[in-house]
Design a protein around this motif. Structure first.
Motif, short mmCIF file in Angstrom:
data_model
loop_
_atom_site.label_atom_id
_atom_site.label_comp_id
_atom_site.label_asym_id
_atom_site.label_seq_id
_atom_site.Cartn_x
_atom_site.Cartn_y
_atom_site.Cartn_z
N ALA A 173 0.83 -1.21 0.00
CA ALA A 173 0.00 0.00 0.00
C ALA A 173 0.86 1.25 0.00
O ALA A 173 0.45 2.30 -0.52
N ALA A 174 2.06 1.17 0.58
CA ALA A 174 2.95 2.33 0.64
C ALA A 174 3.71 2.55 -0.66
O ALA A 174 4.34 3.61 -0.84
N MET A 175 3.66 1.59 -1.58
CA MET A 175 4.33 1.76 -2.87
C MET A 175 3.69 2.88 -3.67
O MET A 175 2.49 3.11 -3.59
N ARG A 176 4.50 3.56 -4.44
CA ARG A 176 4.00 4.59 -5.35
C ARG A 176 4.31 4.14 -6.77
O ARG A 176 5.47 4.01 -7.16
N THR A 177 3.28 3.84 -7.52
CA THR A 177 3.46 3.37 -8.90
C THR A 177 2.60 4.21 -9.83
O THR A 177 1.59 4.79 -9.44
N GLY A 178 3.02 4.26 -11.08
CA GLY A 178 2.25 4.96 -12.09
C GLY A 178 1.42 4.00 -12.91
O GLY A 178 1.26 4.18 -14.11
N GLU A 179 0.90 2.96 -12.24
CA GLU A 179 0.18 1.91 -12.94
C GLU A 179 -1.11 2.43 -13.57
O GLU A 179 -1.91 3.09 -12.93
N GLU A 180 -1.27 2.11 -14.84
CA GLU A 180 -2.48 2.50 -15.56
C GLU A 180 -3.57 1.45 -15.36
O GLU A 180 -3.29 0.25 -15.27
N PRO A 181 -4.84 1.87 -15.28
CA PRO A 181 -5.93 0.88 -15.18
C PRO A 181 -5.94 0.00 -16.44
O PRO A 181 -5.67 0.47 -17.53
N PRO A 182 -6.24 -1.28 -16.28
CA PRO A 182 -6.29 -2.16 -17.46
C PRO A 182 -7.49 -1.83 -18.32
O PRO A 182 -8.45 -1.19 -17.88
N ALA A 183 -7.43 -2.27 -19.55
CA ALA A 183 -8.58 -2.11 -20.45
C ALA A 183 -9.76 -2.90 -19.89
O ALA A 183 -9.58 -3.94 -19.27
N PRO A 184 -10.99 -2.41 -20.09
CA PRO A 184 -12.15 -3.13 -19.58
C PRO A 184 -12.18 -4.57 -20.09
O PRO A 184 -11.99 -4.83 -21.28
N ALA A 185 -12.38 -5.50 -19.17
CA ALA A 185 -12.37 -6.91 -19.54
C ALA A 185 -13.67 -7.29 -20.22
O ALA A 185 -14.74 -6.79 -19.88
N ALA A 186 -13.56 -8.17 -21.19
CA ALA A 186 -14.76 -8.70 -21.85
C ALA A 186 -15.57 -9.51 -20.85
O ALA A 186 -15.01 -10.24 -20.04
N ARG A 187 -16.86 -9.39 -20.91
CA ARG A 187 -17.72 -10.04 -19.93
C ARG A 187 -18.58 -11.16 -20.52
O ARG A 187 -19.33 -11.81 -19.80
N GLU A 188 -18.47 -11.39 -21.82
CA GLU A 188 -19.31 -12.42 -22.40
C GLU A 188 -18.81 -13.81 -21.97
O GLU A 188 -17.68 -13.97 -21.52
N ARG A 189 -19.69 -14.77 -22.12
CA ARG A 189 -19.37 -16.13 -21.69
C ARG A 189 -18.14 -16.66 -22.44
O ARG A 189 -18.03 -16.52 -23.65
N GLY A 190 -17.22 -17.26 -21.70
CA GLY A 190 -16.02 -17.82 -22.30
C GLY A 190 -14.88 -16.84 -22.45
O GLY A 190 -13.79 -17.23 -22.92
N ALA A 191 -15.06 -15.56 -22.04
CA ALA A 191 -14.00 -14.57 -22.22
C ALA A 191 -12.76 -14.92 -21.41
O ALA A 191 -11.63 -14.79 -21.89
N TRP A 192 -12.98 -15.36 -20.18
CA TRP A 192 -11.84 -15.71 -19.32
C TRP A 192 -11.04 -16.85 -19.93
O TRP A 192 -9.81 -16.81 -19.96
N ARG A 193 -11.73 -17.85 -20.43
CA ARG A 193 -11.04 -18.99 -21.04
C ARG A 193 -10.26 -18.56 -22.27
O ARG A 193 -9.13 -19.01 -22.48
N ARG A 194 -10.82 -17.67 -23.07
CA ARG A 194 -10.11 -17.21 -24.28
C ARG A 194 -8.88 -16.40 -23.91
O ARG A 194 -7.83 -16.53 -24.56
#
Length: 392
Positions: free
Chosen positions: A173-194
């Motif tokens: 929590a004390a780390m300072r990073t310039g991490e960008e939010p990831p692109a919105p994840a696909a939510r359709e069925r099977g997206a995680w598997r793909r």
């Protein structure tokens, strides 16, 4: 970076303590050697699902994920205070499986965070420091855990581990990073598997990562056989079984040195050459253990301690440099599965081989196999596409 390494150290201390005590705990409650051995299996079994679990590290921001994972384990571990009899051992196994799954996601998120938050030329050094931090606590944590268990039982060790996770969450929590939010994840069925399958394909299709991870996997396969032979080596020296602790301590010291030197070496040679040289060093050291001399055994342990981490750091650094930023978590988790599952399989295979084959024959055969693979790995050519991409 200091907060990141602090998190690695404190969580690594608790993890090493819990790993050691879990087997002792089960043995003391049940008297079963088989159930005690299954604790290690429960911890590494979730690594088989590494590609699937690692996808989570690409779907959310990595630093908050690390914090949430550590806080979750800090909340779960006190449940082990109820493991006071043999009929409650199942609860310990359930927590160990969760522990292994958390570790698979955590490692993927760590590597992805480093890949996107560190300069490419510093990745080798950072991974080396991480290795040094992990190996350093392994020199201290087992003694502390064994003493605490002997005096108070397993419950306080679980609380110590929970506290280490809480402290690690604070460090992240004390780390300072310039991490960008990831692109919105696909939510359709099977997206995680793909997405998971996509990470596996990216690793398999990479002309840089595929042979390097394969070299690491073969090294860990040989390391499993070598590890299974340690007590036969001790017998050949005419020493009691406890002398294995001395050999492991020397190996640990070598691993600490390997972590400190990995970064400078990777600035002077490509990952492929470091991995090949490290495999050759490990293989030669393993063969040296066949000699019935204490000095040879100690020198071999130091060589093994140097060689193994260099292979792993080389592979880890290459993944972070080569993988697309949006897929580092999946590819890192897949690489971890390919790297570490052969070691677990080889420990069982090695146990059978040691009973059937004299170590004076087994270890030199391991040396020949390792040197042959290292020679092939060292002569690999740099892919033209990648070389051309770096040409002005």
């Amino acid at each position: 970076m200091r907060w990141y390494l602090t998190g690695v150290v404190v969580s690594g201390f608790g993890t090493t303590a819990m790993w050691l005590v879990s087997g002792i705990w089960v043995k003391s409650l049940t008297g079963s050697d088989g159930l005690a051995a299954l604790t290690s299996f429960a911890l590494w079994a979730p690594a088989l699902l590494g590609p699937l679990l690692g996808t989570l590290a690409d779907r959310v921001r990595r630093r908050p994920l690390l914090i949430a994972l550590d806080l979750a384990m800090a909340a779960v571990l006190p449940v082990l205070l109820w493991v006071t009899s043999a009929d409650r051992v199942w609860l310990l196994f359930a927590v160990l499986v969760l522990y292994g799954a958390q570790g698979a996601v955590h490692d993927a998120a760590e590597q992805a965070l480093l890949a996107t938050g560190s300069a490419k030329e510093r990745l080798g050094s950072v991974n080396g420091w991480r290795m040094t931090a992990n190996e350093s606590v392994k020199l201290i944590a087992p003694l502390a855990a064994a003493g605490l268990f002997a005096r108070y039982g397993g419950g306080p060790v679980a609380l110590l581990d929970a506290a280490s996770f809480a402290l690690a969450a604070g460090a992240f929590a004390a780390m300072r990073t310039g991490e960008e939010p990831p692109a919105p994840a696909a939510r359709e069925r099977g997206a995680w598997r793909r997405e998971t399958a996509g990470g596996v394909r990216l690793l398999a299709a990479s002309p840089v990562l595929r042979p390097l991870v394969a070299t690491g996997a073969f090294t860990m396969l040989l390391a499993g056989v070598n590890g299974a032979a340690v007590y036969a080596v001790v017998d050949g020296l005419g020493r009691p079984p406890a002398y294995a602790g001395v050999l492991y301590a020397v190996q640990g010291a070598g691993s600490v040195l390997a972590g400190l030197t990995a970064g400078p070496l990777l600035r002077r040679m490509p990952e492929r050459l470091l991995a090949a040289a490290a495999l050759a060093l490990f293989a030669a050291a393993a063969g040296l253990r066949a000699l019935p001399f204490e000095a040879a055994a100690l020198a071999a342990s130091a060589g093994i301690g140097l060689g193994l981490p260099w292979v792993l750091v080389a592979a880890m650094t290459a993944v972070q440099r080569e993988a697309p930023a949006e897929a580092v978590g999946r590819i890192a988790a897949t690489a971890n599965t390919v790297l570490f599952v052969p070691n677990a399989v080889a420990l069982a295979l090695g146990a059978a081989l040691v009973t059937a084959v004299d170590v004076r024959l087994l270890l030199p055969a391991l040396t020949l196999a390792g040197l042959a693979w290292a020679g092939v790995a060292a002569t690999g050519r740099r892919p033209r596409a990648r070389a051309a991409a770096g040409t002005p």
